[in-house]
Design a protein around this motif. Structure first.
Motif, short mmCIF file in Angstrom:
data_model
loop_
_atom_site.label_atom_id
_atom_site.label_comp_id
_atom_site.label_asym_id
_atom_site.label_seq_id
_atom_site.Cartn_x
_atom_site.Cartn_y
_atom_site.Cartn_z
N ARG A 29 -1.29 10.49 -9.47
CA ARG A 29 -2.42 9.62 -9.75
C ARG A 29 -3.44 10.59 -9.16
O ARG A 29 -4.81 10.38 -9.58
CB ARG A 29 -1.89 8.50 -8.75
N SER A 30 -3.46 11.30 -8.01
CA SER A 30 -4.39 12.10 -7.40
C SER A 30 -5.01 13.11 -8.15
O SER A 30 -5.80 13.91 -7.88
CB SER A 30 -4.20 12.09 -5.91
N GLU A 88 2.08 9.04 -6.68
CA GLU A 88 1.03 9.23 -5.92
C GLU A 88 0.19 10.49 -6.17
O GLU A 88 -1.07 10.51 -6.23
CB GLU A 88 1.14 8.75 -4.38
N SER A 137 -9.35 7.32 0.27
CA SER A 137 -10.52 6.76 -0.54
C SER A 137 -10.29 5.31 -1.35
O SER A 137 -11.40 4.73 -1.44
CB SER A 137 -10.74 8.09 -1.44
N GLU A 138 -9.22 5.05 -1.36
CA GLU A 138 -9.20 3.60 -1.91
C GLU A 138 -9.10 2.55 -0.97
O GLU A 138 -9.29 1.35 -1.36
CB GLU A 138 -7.69 3.71 -2.87
N HIS A 139 -8.65 2.75 0.26
CA HIS A 139 -8.36 1.80 1.10
C HIS A 139 -9.03 2.06 2.50
O HIS A 139 -8.63 2.21 3.44
CB HIS A 139 -7.02 1.46 1.80
N ILE A 142 0.98 -1.18 0.21
CA ILE A 142 -0.05 -0.02 -0.06
C ILE A 142 1.03 1.28 -0.26
O ILE A 142 1.94 1.44 0.91
CB ILE A 142 -0.76 -0.03 1.24
N LEU A 202 -4.65 9.48 -2.27
CA LEU A 202 -5.98 8.63 -2.49
C LEU A 202 -6.16 7.49 -1.47
O LEU A 202 -6.94 6.54 -1.71
CB LEU A 202 -5.68 8.08 -4.15
#
Lengths: 504, 332
Positions: free
Chosen positions: B220-221, B217, A351-353, A343, A348
């Protein structure tokens, strides 16, 4: 708000498995243990334990590792109170009143207060994390170089007045600490400063090495050179080992205040949790009806910093969990624990995990309770440690100190450095200079320098323009200067009054 | 009785020491010239346990354990901006029982800062295992979409960049860029990658140069926008495959990246060197190892000892040129 509660409830469902509770207990126990053993830091322990977690589910692994992390904060106070050796920067302030109280024979009481205050601070910190993590992340980001500079200056100025009696000497101590922090490769230009060509000095004077020397070795030197000051710990009655009604009455408000303050200051990336302890202590001293008693073993002097540093620790998780930005080395390690389990924390992550995030939050509530339960029964045991014959206790402390000094970087040079810091600490301490102020100066030195130079670059050398442009920084710095002037006027008045009294 | 015990103990210690002396051979060489170490090999990692460099080294020790005749043991020697670890590696016996991780600092630190010795001249490269290019990122609300926009911006207004350390690998690229297009940029130094990214997210800086793994990351966001890969080949991952290279955008003189590899003390024997070269090469064929390397943002790129040395020398050349051209711009 309601959504959060629902998700949190789900989190409890996820985290309340036998395996997870077991992991939380193991993590908390280990954390408390490494908090007690100076030198054995979170980083080393987590690095050793990481491979053990490979086979676990990500949530169990995270619960165990964050348990270590929070447990160490609990344990850190124990050495501060019992033997006056803070294991890390955040527990320096706990020594101020914790150790004097222990010397009065009330070590158990001091430990209880610290545990309960830690629990409250942790609980409030977790609440803050539950309901405001995403929103607060942006607050943490709004801190630029100028605001950093302002808050560090505020912290350093405040430090001169809360630690010790003589403010001028406090100021000198802080300045000396900042200067010591300049040893090594400077973080901005990569130039070696004050290293005399010694490679081991390139990384500077390690903060933990310094406090283990300046506190641990200094205690030893004091015991050798001025044995009459040591004396026996005063009468030891079991009734005094637990807080009484009066203590609770005196402590509940300061604990709550300090928890909220600690959480707020903890949002300042990096140095937040250390700064929070002396902000909380300073605040309580300022609000107290008997500020002159601070430093002699008052219960709120223990409760405030402990509540603050625990709350701040949870605030420190805000940028990591909601943005994936670790600002301290222990946070970076926690992040690696996430990464190993596949992870990558980032914007994010929540919201994703959601299952992981809320499971982790739920485990923090659980962990807090576990920590309180496993720490309270040990209070009597720890308190009795001080009844051990001094001739046995002191060599034991010395042994642990040396082992810890070596364990930080597995370096014999560091052990030597620790001894040197001990001698420096001893002589400066005898001359009335304040080690806490010096140590925190050393700790904040890189942040101070980095933010000052960053401010200068941004505003082309005009620091007043910088402060004028960033109003929040201006307010912080004015507050700091005002507090400094106020307390120096007060302390110089007292100084002259005493001198006149002596003349008369 | 005590005396007897004591003398026995001393004798025992003396005997062990003699035997230890006798066991000087670090390993054995068979008829085909293949060397096998006699005991575990220590790998010096000049970072604290738990960092990405450490975890990658541990991947070679654990996931690739099958390729080594004796285990690799990671020895963390952090501090001094790699100086402590690299010094220990130089001082170790060149018997094949000690090797060390060497990343780009082996070259860069010697040219941009102060080091106790010239690392890239006094260490023996073994091999490179991975390479990663640097990427230019801007804040999501910045009008800058590509390097041409950045050129325009640098020429017309005050652009603030966040760098991880002065003169280092995330700083000089944009100073160089600004100089080449005939202008200037304000560089603010932050304490590492996280702090730099935080500065861009918080609106304190507009542009930063980071490793692909550090920025992904946020791309991506949608918080960061990657505008250029500072290399001649695009990255293949989903996130970065649409990001054009600096070469494609016509700024071929702006390229930089960093490597992960291993080195030994100078004077290590041919057979020993071959043992490690072959070992790492074989390790890179294991899917789990490749996966980990790519996870940490590197592209698997094996170079043998000579190839790795060439990478060092090329980097030295590149940095010397850049530093000479930039003059005192980096230190101002």
């Amino acid at each position: 708000m309601f959504d959060s509660l629902l998700l949190l409830l789900n989190g409890f469902v996820d985290c309340l498995s036998l395996m997870n509770i077991f992991c939380a207990i193991v993590g908390s126990l280990l954390g408390s243990l490494i908090g007690v053993l100076p030198g054995l830091g979170i980083s080393g322990t987590v690095a050793i334990l990481l491979p053990l977690t490979y086979g676990m589910s990500p949530l169990s692994a995270l619960i165990m590792i964050s348990g270590i992390y929070f447990g160490s904060q609990y344990g850190g106070a124990i050495t501060s109170i019992l033997v006056n050796i803070p294991g890390e920067a955040t527990s320096i302030v706990t020594c101020f009143d914790g150790h004097p109280m222990a010397r009065e024979g009330k070590a158990g009481k001091a430990l209880c207060i610290s545990s309960i205050a830690s629990f409250v601070g942790g609980f409030i910190g977790t609440l803050g994390l539950t309901f405001a993590a995403a929103a607060l992340a942006r607050v943490a980001l709004s801190f630029g170089k100028v605001e950093f500079f302002a808050i560090v200056v505020f912290g350093l100025l405040l430090l001169t007045s809360i630690s010790g009696k003589n403010q001028l000497k406090g100021l000198i101590s802080v300045a000396l600490g900042v200067l010591l922090g300049c040893v090594g490769l400077d973080s901005l230009y990569g130039k070696a400063r004050f290293t005399f060509g010694i490679v081991n000095l390139y990384s500077g004077i390690d903060f933990v090495t310094f406090i283990m020397g300046a506190y641990g070795i200094t205690e030893l030197l004091k015991a050798i050179c001025i044995p009459e000051e040591q004396g026996e710990v005063l009468e030891f009655s079991l009734r005094d080992q637990f807080p009484n009604k009066k203590d609770y009455k005196e402590c509940w408000l300061p604990t709550l205040r300090a928890s909220v303050l600690g959480f707020a200051v903890g949002l300042v990336p990096g140095a937040g949790s250390t700064l929070s302890t002396f902000f909380a202590y300073g605040m309580e001293k300022g609000l107290s009806k008997h500020p002159e008693k601070f430093g002699t073993g008052v219960p709120e002097g223990i409760a405030a910093p402990e509540a603050a540093n625990n709350a701040a620790m949870y605030a420190g998780l805000v940028p990591l969990l909601s943005l994936g930005l670790p600002f301290t080395s222990s946070m970076a390690l926690l992040m690696n624990a996430f990464i190993i389990h596949g992870i990558t924390p980032g914007p994010l992550f929540i919201s994703e995990h959601p299952d992981l995030f809320w499971g982790l939050i739920a485990s923090m509530f659980l962990g807090n309770i576990i920590l309180l339960i496993i720490n309270l029964p040990f209070v009597g045991l720890w308190a009795r440690l001080l009844k051990v014959d001094f001739n046995i206790l002191m060599p034991l402390i010395t042994f642990i100190t040396f082992a810890g000094g070596y364990a930080i970087n597995y370096s014999v040079f560091d052990m030597g450095m620790m001894v040197a810091c001990g001698f420096v600490g001893f002589f400066l301490g005898q001359c009335g200079y304040n080690m806490a102020a010096l140590a925190v100066g050393l700790f904040l030195s890189p942040t101070f320098e980095g933010s000052l130079l960053g401010t200068m670059t941004l505003y082309h050398g005009d620091i007043f323009a910088a402060l004028w442009d960033r109003k929040l920084a201006l307010v912080i710095i004015i507050l700091g200067i005002a507090a400094f002037i106020f307390s120096s006027v007060k302390s110089s008045r007292k100084f002259f009054a005493e001198r006149n009294a002596m003349k008369a | 009785m005590k005396k007897v015990l004591l003398s026995l103990l001393v004798l025992l210690m003396a005997v062990t020491m003699v035997f230890a002396q006798g066991q000087k051979e670090s390993g054995s060489v068979d008829a085909d010239g293949n060397w096998t170490p006699s005991k575990e090999v220590s790998v010096i990692v000049s970072y604290a346990a738990g960092g990405s460099t450490d975890l990658l080294a541990r991947t070679f020790a654990n996931e690739a354990a099958s390729v080594w005749a004796t285990p690799l043991v990671i020895n963390n020697m952090p501090g001094g901006g790699n100086a402590i670890g690299f010094s220990a590696l130089r001082q170790a016996a060149p018997d094949g029982l000690t090797i060390g991780n060497t990343n780009s600092s082996v070259v860069v630190n010697c040219l941009t800062g102060e080091t106790p010795f010239v690392y890239y001249e006094e260490l023996q490269p073994i091999c490179q295992v991975g390479f990663a290019p640097y990427i230019v990122y801007v804040a999501k609300d910045s009008p800058i979409q590509n390097l041409a926009d950045l050129e325009e911006a640098v020429k017309t207004r005050d652009v603030v960049m966040a760098a991880n350390n002065r003169g280092g690998q995330t700083h000089w690229e944009l100073e160089y860029f600004a100089m080449k297009v005939g202008s200037d940029i304000t560089a603010v130094i932050y304490d590492g990658g996280s702090a730099s990214i935080a500065a861009v997210l918080g609106g304190h800086a507009e542009v930063t140069v980071q490793a692909p793994s550090d920025g992904q990351e946020y791309v991506r966001s949608g918080d960061l926008r990657a505008i250029a890969v500072l290399d001649d080949a695009r990255l293949e991952t989903d996130i970065y495959k649409d990001v054009p290279t600096s070469v494609e955008q016509g700024y071929g003189w702006l390229q930089n990246g960093f490597f992960h590899g291993y080195s030994a003390p100078k004077g290590i024997g041919e057979a020993q060197l071959k043992y490690f070269e072959d070992g790492f090469k074989k390790a890179l064929e294991i899917p789990e190892v490749r996966e980990k390397i790519e996870y940490y943002g590197f592209t698997v790129d094996y170079q043998d000892a000579e190839g790795f040395r060439q990478v060092w020398l090329d980097t030295v050349e590149q940095y010397k040129t850049v530093i000479a051209e930039l003059g005192d711009r980096l230190t101002e």
